[in-house]
Design an enzyme around this catalytic site. Structure first.
Site, PDB file in Angstrom:
ATOM      1  N   HIS A   1       0.824  -1.214   0.000  1.00 15.38           N
ATOM      2  CA  HIS A   1       0.000   0.000   0.000  1.00 15.38           C
ATOM      3  C   HIS A   1       0.862   1.270   0.000  1.00 15.38           C
ATOM      4  O   HIS A   1       2.018   1.259   0.438  1.00 15.38           O
ATOM      5  CB  HIS A   1      -0.914   0.003   1.232  1.00 15.38           C
TER       6      HIS A   1
ATOM      7  N   TRP B   1      -0.192   6.354   9.607  1.00 14.90           N
ATOM      8  CA  TRP B   1       0.683   5.887  10.695  1.00 14.90           C
ATOM      9  C   TRP B   1       2.101   5.636  10.224  1.00 14.90           C
ATOM     10  O   TRP B   1       3.034   5.706  11.024  1.00 14.90           O
ATOM     11  CB  TRP B   1       0.081   4.639  11.358  1.00 14.90           C
TER      12      TRP B   1
ATOM     13  N   THR C   1       1.837  -0.291  13.093  1.00 14.70           N
ATOM     14  CA  THR C   1       0.439  -0.305  12.635  1.00 14.70           C
ATOM     15  C   THR C   1      -0.196  -1.685  12.767  1.00 14.70           C
ATOM     16  O   THR C   1      -1.239  -1.827  13.407  1.00 14.70           O
ATOM     17  CB  THR C   1       0.363   0.156  11.163  1.00 14.70           C
TER      18      THR C   1
ATOM     19  N   ARG D   1      -6.035   0.609   3.966  1.00 11.58           N
ATOM     20  CA  ARG D   1      -4.918   1.191   3.217  1.00 11.58           C
ATOM     21  C   ARG D   1      -4.557   0.343   1.996  1.00 11.58           C
ATOM     22  O   ARG D   1      -4.153   0.882   0.958  1.00 11.58           O
ATOM     23  CB  ARG D   1      -3.701   1.406   4.127  1.00 11.58           C
TER      24      ARG D   1
ATOM     25  N   GLU E   1      -1.484  -7.184   7.268  1.00 10.42           N
ATOM     26  CA  GLU E   1      -0.144  -6.944   7.814  1.00 10.42           C
ATOM     27  C   GLU E   1       0.116  -7.889   8.979  1.00 10.42           C
ATOM     28  O   GLU E   1      -0.829  -8.416   9.588  1.00 10.42           O
ATOM     29  CB  GLU E   1      -0.054  -5.477   8.280  1.00 10.42           C
TER      30      GLU E   1
ATOM     31  N   ASP F   1       0.529  -8.948  12.591  1.00 11.69           N
ATOM     32  CA  ASP F   1      -0.050  -8.393  13.811  1.00 11.69           C
ATOM     33  C   ASP F   1       1.111  -7.953  14.710  1.00 11.69           C
ATOM     34  O   ASP F   1       1.904  -8.798  15.141  1.00 11.69           O
ATOM     35  CB  ASP F   1      -0.917  -9.456  14.493  1.00 11.69           C
ATOM     36  N   TYR F   2       1.207  -6.648  14.942  1.00  9.68           N
ATOM     37  CA  TYR F   2       2.317  -6.134  15.765  1.00  9.68           C
ATOM     38  C   TYR F   2       2.027  -6.213  17.263  1.00  9.68           C
ATOM     39  O   TYR F   2       2.826  -5.742  18.076  1.00  9.68           O
ATOM     40  CB  TYR F   2       2.708  -4.714  15.329  1.00  9.68           C
TER      41      TYR F   2
ATOM     42  N   LYS G   1       7.871   4.128  16.728  1.00  7.54           N
ATOM     43  CA  LYS G   1       9.007   3.212  16.547  1.00  7.54           C
ATOM     44  C   LYS G   1      10.270   3.743  17.221  1.00  7.54           C
ATOM     45  O   LYS G   1      11.067   2.963  17.753  1.00  7.54           O
ATOM     46  CB  LYS G   1       9.216   2.928  15.055  1.00  7.54           C
TER      47      LYS G   1
ATOM     48  N   ARG H   1      11.194  -6.353  14.169  1.00  4.45           N
ATOM     49  CA  ARG H   1      10.697  -5.876  12.867  1.00  4.45           C
ATOM     50  C   ARG H   1      11.150  -6.752  11.705  1.00  4.45           C
ATOM     51  O   ARG H   1      10.441  -6.865  10.704  1.00  4.45           O
ATOM     52  CB  ARG H   1      11.154  -4.437  12.605  1.00  4.45           C
ATOM     53  N   ARG H   2      12.350  -7.312  11.788  1.00  9.84           N
ATOM     54  CA  ARG H   2      12.893  -7.936  10.588  1.00  9.84           C
ATOM     55  C   ARG H   2      13.306  -9.400  10.738  1.00  9.84           C
ATOM     56  O   ARG H   2      13.592 -10.053   9.742  1.00  9.84           O
ATOM     57  CB  ARG H   2      14.087  -7.112  10.059  1.00  9.84           C
TER      58      ARG H   2
ATOM     59  N   HIS I   1       0.680  -5.689   2.280  1.00 11.59           N
ATOM     60  CA  HIS I   1       1.422  -4.962   3.322  1.00 11.59           C
ATOM     61  C   HIS I   1       2.896  -5.365   3.344  1.00 11.59           C
ATOM     62  O   HIS I   1       3.259  -6.459   2.883  1.00 11.59           O
ATOM     63  CB  HIS I   1       0.786  -5.278   4.679  1.00 11.59           C
TER      64      HIS I   1
ATOM     65  N   ASN J   1       4.966  -6.591   5.593  1.00 15.71           N
ATOM     66  CA  ASN J   1       5.409  -7.885   6.118  1.00 15.71           C
ATOM     67  C   ASN J   1       4.605  -9.069   5.584  1.00 15.71           C
ATOM     68  O   ASN J   1       5.164 -10.168   5.459  1.00 15.71           O
ATOM     69  CB  ASN J   1       5.412  -7.862   7.646  1.00 15.71           C
TER      70      ASN J   1
HETATM   71  O1  LIG Z   1       2.715  -2.315  10.500  1.00 16.03           O
HETATM   72  C1  LIG Z   1       3.563  -1.432  10.345  1.00 16.03           C
HETATM   73  O2  LIG Z   1       3.946  -0.685  11.252  1.00 16.03           O
HETATM   74  C2  LIG Z   1       4.165  -1.209   8.972  1.00 16.03           C
HETATM   75  O3  LIG Z   1       3.232  -1.373   7.998  1.00 16.03           O
HETATM   76  C3  LIG Z   1       5.348  -2.125   8.729  1.00 16.03           C
HETATM   77  O4  LIG Z   1       6.196  -1.878   9.741  1.00 16.03           O
HETATM   78  P1  LIG Z   1       7.741  -2.333   9.795  1.00 16.03           P
HETATM   79  O5  LIG Z   1       8.412  -1.766   8.570  1.00 16.03           O
HETATM   80  O6  LIG Z   1       8.203  -1.657  11.061  1.00 16.03           O
HETATM   81  O7  LIG Z   1       7.753  -3.808   9.870  1.00 16.03           O
END
Ligand SMILES: O=C(O)[C@H](O)COP(=O)(O)O
Length: 206
Positions: free
Chosen positions: A10, A15, A22, A61, A88, A90-91, A99, A115-116, A158, A160
């Site tokens: 997107h 955010w 997000t 989005r 995306e 789920d954070y 961040k 994140r990665r 998204h 991720n």
């Molecule tokens: O969900 C989020 O915050 C972003 O879409 C992706 O976040 P990241 O780049 O921190 O994984």
């Protein structure tokens, strides 16, 4: 040679602009995000792509990005499937946090791992492996059959959820996926072989 799969993250969200995690939260696109999505559509149109079906998540989005692209390529009413499997990652407890604030609290390295990395979930959320465990079966069962029939398929999702898909599609290792970043509104065009492996990949950067 088989069909074509186009993946697009997107456009910039509200955010993304505020630098907030997000995940499954549902902010809209910024002005820039709307124009990134339209520009992605124009670049796909310039490539002469004509889509047979589109997939997106249940988050606005990605849906709005998809609609901008479909409008630009002249297929505004294309059949579109929305599924939460493409959402995306789920954070979890990080959702809604800034961040940089998270880096100050937990340290740069820990936040980068959340994140990665492939298999370390953020607190209360999904690792990339968890995300792939819903994205990949959905892709195999619902999306890939269209591509293997020779169709041209668009997936607007998204950062991720698409990294998880790309990891499996390209056979990347859990080390290689760490360095994979997806820019907002930049389509990636895959041509697949009849055996479902990747024949070619093209990134349609601005
Ligand atoms: O969900 C989020 O915050 C972003 O879409 C992706 O976040 P990241 O780049 O921190 O994984």
């Amino acid at each position: 040679m088989s069909g074509t799969l186009v993946l697009v993250r997107h456009g910039q969200s509200e955010w993304n602009l505020k630098n907030l995690f997000t995940g499954w939260r549902d902010p809209g696109l910024t002005e820039l995000g709307h124009s990134e999505a339209k520009a992605a559509g124009q670049r796909l149109k310039a490539k002469g792509l004509h889509f047979d079906i589109a997939y997106t998540s249940v988050l606005s989005r990605a849906q709005v990005t998809l609609q901008h692209i479909l409008d630009e390529v002249g297929q505004p009413a294309l059949q579109t499937i929305r599924d939460q499997a493409l959402n995306e990652r789920d954070y979890g407890d990080l959702s809604g946090l800034n961040k940089d604030d998270a880096r100050a609290k937990w340290g740069e390295d820990q936040v980068h791992i959340w994140r990665r990395s492939y298999d370390v979930p953020p607190p209360g959320g999904e690792s990339l492996r968890d995300t792939g465990a819903r994205v990949w079966p959905y892709y195999l069962h619902d999306v890939q059959p269209h591509v293997l029939r020779g169709e041209t398929v668009l997936v607007a999702a998204h950062g991720n959820s698409l990294r998880a898909l790309i990891m499996a599609l390209e056979g990347l290792t859990s080390e290689e996926i760490i360095a994979q970043e997806l820019a907002t509104g930049v389509p990636v065009i895959y041509r697949l072989n009849a055996d479902s492996t990747v024949a070619s990949k093209e990134v349609l950067a601005a």
